[in-house]
Scaffold this motif. Structure first.
Motif, PDB file in Angstrom:
ATOM      1  N   UNK A  54     -17.734  78.732 -50.064  1.00  0.00           N
ATOM      2  CA  UNK A  54     -16.771  78.814 -49.161  1.00  0.00           C
ATOM      3  C   UNK A  54     -17.068  78.633 -47.733  1.00  0.00           C
ATOM      4  N   UNK A  55     -18.594  78.988 -47.095  1.00  0.00           N
ATOM      5  CA  UNK A  55     -18.610  78.777 -45.776  1.00  0.00           C
ATOM      6  C   UNK A  55     -18.962  77.350 -45.614  1.00  0.00           C
ATOM      7  N   UNK A  56     -19.389  76.532 -46.424  1.00  0.00           N
ATOM      8  CA  UNK A  56     -20.091  75.147 -46.036  1.00  0.00           C
ATOM      9  C   UNK A  56     -21.025  75.120 -45.133  1.00  0.00           C
ATOM     10  N   UNK A  57     -21.848  75.965 -44.984  1.00  0.00           N
ATOM     11  CA  UNK A  57     -22.917  76.379 -44.037  1.00  0.00           C
ATOM     12  C   UNK A  57     -24.230  75.796 -44.332  1.00  0.00           C
ATOM     13  N   UNK A  58     -25.091  75.736 -43.457  1.00  0.00           N
ATOM     14  CA  UNK A  58     -26.609  75.457 -43.611  1.00  0.00           C
ATOM     15  C   UNK A  58     -27.545  76.621 -43.237  1.00  0.00           C
ATOM     16  N   UNK A  59     -28.129  76.666 -44.413  1.00  0.00           N
ATOM     17  CA  UNK A  59     -29.351  77.578 -44.360  1.00  0.00           C
ATOM     18  C   UNK A  59     -30.484  77.015 -43.563  1.00  0.00           C
ATOM     19  N   UNK A  60     -31.229  77.779 -42.757  1.00  0.00           N
ATOM     20  CA  UNK A  60     -32.194  77.151 -42.072  1.00  0.00           C
ATOM     21  C   UNK A  60     -33.269  78.421 -41.987  1.00  0.00           C
TER      22      UNK A  60
ATOM     23  N   UNK B 180     -25.337  72.298 -35.619  1.00  0.00           N
ATOM     24  CA  UNK B 180     -25.323  73.570 -36.334  1.00  0.00           C
ATOM     25  C   UNK B 180     -24.715  74.505 -35.065  1.00  0.00           C
ATOM     26  N   UNK B 181     -23.695  75.263 -35.172  1.00  0.00           N
ATOM     27  CA  UNK B 181     -22.999  76.078 -34.392  1.00  0.00           C
ATOM     28  C   UNK B 181     -23.455  77.582 -34.454  1.00  0.00           C
ATOM     29  N   UNK B 182     -23.278  78.211 -33.280  1.00  0.00           N
ATOM     30  CA  UNK B 182     -23.700  79.766 -33.175  1.00  0.00           C
ATOM     31  C   UNK B 182     -24.818  80.208 -32.249  1.00  0.00           C
ATOM     32  N   UNK B 183     -25.788  79.338 -31.854  1.00  0.00           N
ATOM     33  CA  UNK B 183     -26.697  79.690 -30.964  1.00  0.00           C
ATOM     34  C   UNK B 183     -26.780  78.831 -29.550  1.00  0.00           C
ATOM     35  N   UNK B 184     -25.901  77.888 -29.602  1.00  0.00           N
ATOM     36  CA  UNK B 184     -25.776  76.912 -28.286  1.00  0.00           C
ATOM     37  C   UNK B 184     -25.776  77.555 -26.992  1.00  0.00           C
ATOM     38  N   UNK B 185     -25.079  78.842 -27.008  1.00  0.00           N
ATOM     39  CA  UNK B 185     -24.978  79.487 -25.603  1.00  0.00           C
ATOM     40  C   UNK B 185     -26.266  80.286 -25.455  1.00  0.00           C
ATOM     41  N   UNK B 186     -27.338  80.328 -26.428  1.00  0.00           N
ATOM     42  CA  UNK B 186     -28.461  81.021 -26.164  1.00  0.00           C
ATOM     43  C   UNK B 186     -29.723  80.289 -25.707  1.00  0.00           C
TER      44      UNK B 186
ATOM     45  N   UNK C  73     -25.827  78.754 -40.451  1.00  0.00           N
ATOM     46  CA  UNK C  73     -25.152  77.990 -39.354  1.00  0.00           C
ATOM     47  C   UNK C  73     -23.717  77.283 -39.969  1.00  0.00           C
ATOM     48  N   UNK C  74     -22.866  77.448 -39.353  1.00  0.00           N
ATOM     49  CA  UNK C  74     -21.607  76.654 -39.688  1.00  0.00           C
ATOM     50  C   UNK C  74     -22.028  75.288 -38.878  1.00  0.00           C
ATOM     51  N   UNK C  75     -21.479  74.112 -39.607  1.00  0.00           N
ATOM     52  CA  UNK C  75     -21.531  72.788 -39.197  1.00  0.00           C
ATOM     53  C   UNK C  75     -20.059  72.479 -38.317  1.00  0.00           C
ATOM     54  N   UNK C  76     -20.614  71.916 -37.078  1.00  0.00           N
ATOM     55  CA  UNK C  76     -19.423  71.301 -36.215  1.00  0.00           C
ATOM     56  C   UNK C  76     -19.946  70.829 -34.777  1.00  0.00           C
ATOM     57  N   UNK C  77     -19.444  70.116 -34.091  1.00  0.00           N
ATOM     58  CA  UNK C  77     -19.834  69.825 -32.910  1.00  0.00           C
ATOM     59  C   UNK C  77     -19.222  70.236 -31.705  1.00  0.00           C
TER      60      UNK C  77
END
Length: 172
Positions: free
Chosen positions: A28-34, A54-60, A136-140
């Motif tokens: 469902x998520x099409x995510x990347x497990x790291x 990989x989106x979700x931590x760029x603002x950190x 992480x979800x994928x996207x730019x």
């Protein structure tokens, strides 16, 4: 003390499982497990995530320390917090003298805190974080969800901007 020395040996490098992104995958998520060793530098992980879309931590990007340091305190900045992308945390429980893996719901993530801040009677940390599984979800592109960041980037709150633009804006 010998147990503690054993834990300080290198665990492993970053492991990426992007099989959920295969064309025929029904995930469902099409995510990347790291999976990231606790001793990895947080800035290095953010750089890798941004470079890999990989989106979700760029603002950190502006947060200092190791992955363990940042996860232990559930660091947050500019509308993102570490717990948004954590799947599980593998630890060594020094009180029970055993390995324990905590799913995200069992990590006790709160504003600036986690269960990994728990201390033993002598004041030392109860949990030695060994590695962390992120999803992480994928996207730019990422959505700007913080007023300060929106002003810094000269965009409207809610606008989508490239990951690199956000990471560069918040990095020291």
């Amino acid at each position: 003390m010998e147990k503690f020395q054993l834990l300080r040996t290198p665990i492993r490098s970053i492991v990426v499982d992007d099989s959920a992104c295969d064309v025929n995958d029904l995930a469902v998520c099409g995510g990347v497990q790291v999976t990231v060793p606790a001793t990895e530098g947080w800035a290095d992980l953010v750089q890798r995530a941004v470079d890999s879309d990989w989106t979700g931590i760029e603002a950190l990007a502006g947060i200092d320390g190791t992955v363990a340091d940042v996860v232990r305190r559930n660091a947050s900045a500019h509308g993102q917090e570490v717990s948004d992308t954590v799947m599980s945390v593998r630890t060594w429980d020094l009180e029970a003298d055993t390995q324990r893996t905590f799913a995200v719901v069992d990590c006790g993530f709160g504003e600036g805190t986690t269960r990994f801040e728990e201390r033993l009677d002598d004041g030392s940390p109860r949990y030695e974080i060994l590695d962390v599984n992120f999803l992480f979800r994928q996207g730019d592109l990422t959505r700007v969800s913080d007023d300060e960041l929106a002003r810094r980037l000269s965009v409207a709150l809610g606008d989508r901007v490239p990951l690199r633009t956000v990471a560069d804006a918040v990095a020291p």
